[in-house]
Design an enzyme around this catalytic site. Structure first.
Site, short mmCIF file in Angstrom:
data_model
loop_
_atom_site.label_atom_id
_atom_site.label_comp_id
_atom_site.label_asym_id
_atom_site.label_seq_id
_atom_site.Cartn_x
_atom_site.Cartn_y
_atom_site.Cartn_z
N GLY A 1 43.11 32.47 -25.01
CA GLY A 1 44.37 32.77 -25.24
C GLY A 1 44.85 31.84 -26.51
CB ALA B 1 42.60 30.97 -46.34
CD GLU C 1 35.19 35.99 -28.96
OE1 GLU C 1 34.66 35.91 -30.33
OE2 GLU C 1 35.94 35.18 -28.28
CB THR D 1 45.20 34.90 -30.85
OG1 THR D 1 45.04 36.32 -30.77
CG2 THR D 1 45.98 34.74 -29.25
N GLY E 1 45.10 39.17 -25.86
CA GLY E 1 44.48 38.17 -26.95
C GLY E 1 43.06 37.27 -26.48
CE LYS F 1 33.33 30.80 -24.89
NZ LYS F 1 34.37 31.57 -24.33
CD GLU G 1 37.29 19.63 -26.03
OE1 GLU G 1 37.05 18.33 -25.86
OE2 GLU G 1 36.79 20.29 -24.92
N1 HSE Z 1 36.59 35.84 -25.58
C1 HSE Z 1 36.65 34.59 -25.19
C2 HSE Z 1 36.85 34.69 -23.74
C3 HSE Z 1 37.55 33.76 -26.09
O1 HSE Z 1 37.25 35.65 -23.11
O2 HSE Z 1 36.34 33.65 -23.11
C4 HSE Z 1 37.57 32.21 -25.60
O3 HSE Z 1 36.28 31.75 -26.27
#
Ligand code: HSE
Length: 454
Positions: free
Chosen positions: A325, A73, A213, A43, A210, A228, A152
């Site tokens: 997204g 790749a 994970e 995505t 999308g 995070k 970022e």
């Molecule tokens: N799966 C993660 C979320 C994607 O829903 O925040 C973005 O890091």
């Protein structure tokens, strides 16, 4: 089998195939070109290819040179994706070729991504990655050196929180931050709350859009947010990236009933990450939280993320935007690529002092409690006694006649309350006493309240 081919795949049903010239080599009259190799064709990679075509003119002007995709790749080919003039290969090592200046790692996961990033750095290439999992596990090996590493896109999708911490607020002492940092959890909780969607139904929608994970357990169990938060805390407090002693709780225990009661009490429920420093002590935790509905963050709905930062010069500030997204995350990838092209992507610097990690038992919160209790005289008094002995005051309470249910012939009812602030160890102790009361009929649900001014 390794497939190595030079392909131009027309994008099916797309009126924009003519735009693929913008991905072509040397199509613009600049002396320099930033040549990138993309790992992955999911995505975010597709969002990046789209933006490189649609925003080519502005990107070139801002970067001072064209950004050209020379290689892609991915373990599986996607013939439906227009890769322009890029050379496609199923072997990630193809991105280590001399014609690539920057490797853009968008495959996710840890082992293959670590190997690719380490090999690319060893060959003097710059890296841009959206991969919080690999950074949470290995960033300490890459920060503080000569590596040019754009991260970022790894946190909060399209919100420029990393550059805000590492550049915009680099002259502040940052004391705390609170963030809604998983778009999938926020999407699910909002859909359950506002549309009455089931947990499973909302998760399926988030996957189709999308946001989730590859293994959505990472989202709903809080691991993605924890990775995070470890990165945010490292940049905010100049400490090594670490998930040691971090408290991690997901959203699977939050029910539609909790969302309704929270509303009635003047709150919303969101999944948040909280990081706080007190001199050399650092508190990091991710869990569902009640947020006052009157707070700006209470309105952050759907896939949106939000991060509030408290710092000694600015006071506090809030960033809100799409947290996942293809296009929003690709926007963050592009911001790093443009900085690299300009020569202004800062090397990441953090301190070596681990500090003391504060266990969640030592933290303080208000709490939402949902106690399934027998509907008979004296039960509220028993509950109140235990809370009083633990030094826990009740701020608000709800018990409804219409909520009375029966199991084994005896009526019971949820007693729902919000407490005043208390140390978590005292709350744990009170909960264990409450759970062993004969009048308590099942599992007590407990959700912390996030207070943004502390
Ligand atoms: N799966 C993660 C979320 C994607 O829903 O925040 C973005 O890091």
């Amino acid at each position: 089998m390794v497939v190595c081919c030079r392909v131009i795949c027309p994008r099916k049903n797309s009126p924009k195939n003519s735009g693929s010239e913008s991905l072509a080599k040397n199509s613009l009259p600049h002396e320099k070109v930033l040549r990138i190799g993309i790992a992955g064709l999911g995505t975010v990679a597709q969002g990046l290819l789209t933006l490189l075509v649609e925003n080519a003119e502005r990107i070139t002007r801002q970067a001072g040179m064209p950004i050209e995709v020379v290689r892609i790749a991915s373990r599986s080919a996607k013939p439906e994706v227009d890769v322009g003039m890029a050379v496609f290969d199923t072997n990630l090592d193809s991105l280590l070729h001399d014609d690539v200046d920057v490797v853009v790692e968008l495959i996710g996961g840890v082992d293959a991504a670590r190997e690719l990033i380490s090999s690319a750095l060893a060959r003097g290439k710059s890296i841009v990655t959206a991969n919080k999992a690999v950074l949470a596990a290995h960033a300490n090996d890459w920060f503080n050196g000569d590596a040019i590493l754009g991260i970022e896109a790894s946190v909060a999708g399209g919100i420029p929180i990393m550059s805000t911490l590492k550049s915009g607020l680099s002259g502040n002492r940052i004391d705390w931050l609170v963030g809604i940092i998983n778009g999938t959890c926020n999407y699910i909780l909002t859909a359950m709350d506002e549309q009455g969607t089931s947990f499973a139904g909302a998760l399926t929608e988030a996957q189709e859009l999308g946001y989730a994970e590859a293994d959505p357990g990472f989202d709903v169990d809080g691991v993605d947010a924890a990775q995070k938060l470890a990165l945010l805390a490292a940049l905010a407090f100049d400490i090594p990236v670490s998930m040691d002693d971090m408290y991690i709780e997901g959203i699977s225990g939050v029910t539609v009933e909790d969302l309704r009661y929270a509303r009635e009490l003047g709150f919303r429920i969101r999944h948040v990450g909280i990081a706080r420093r007190n001199e050399e002590k650092f508190e990091t935790r991710v869990h569902p939280s009640l947020i006052p509905a009157t707070d700006l963050v209470g309105d952050v709905a759907g896939v949106a993320n939000a991060v509030i930062v408290g710092a000694n010069a600015i006071g506090s500030m809030l960033l809100v935007g799409p947290g996942a997204g293809g296009l929003p995350t690709a926007s963050a990838v592009l911001s790093d690529l443009i900085e690299i092209a300009r020569g202004t992507c800062p090397r990441l610097r953090i301190g070596q002092n681990e500090g003391i990690r504060v266990p969640v038992a030592a933290t303080e919160s208000r709490y939402y409690l949902n106690i399934p209790a027998a509907d008979r005289p004296g039960v509220f008094g028993e509950i109140g006694d235990i809370l009083r002995r633990g030094g826990i005051s009740i701020e608000a309470v709800i018990q409804k006649r219409e909520a009375i249910r029966k199991s084994d012939g005896e009526p019971w009812v949820p007693i729902v309350m919000v407490t005043e602030r208390v140390v978590e160890a005292s709350m744990d102790d009170a909960l264990s006493q409450l759970s062993s009361l004969e009048s308590v009929r099942g599992q007590i649900r407990r959700i912390r309240v996030a207070d943004f001014d502390r």
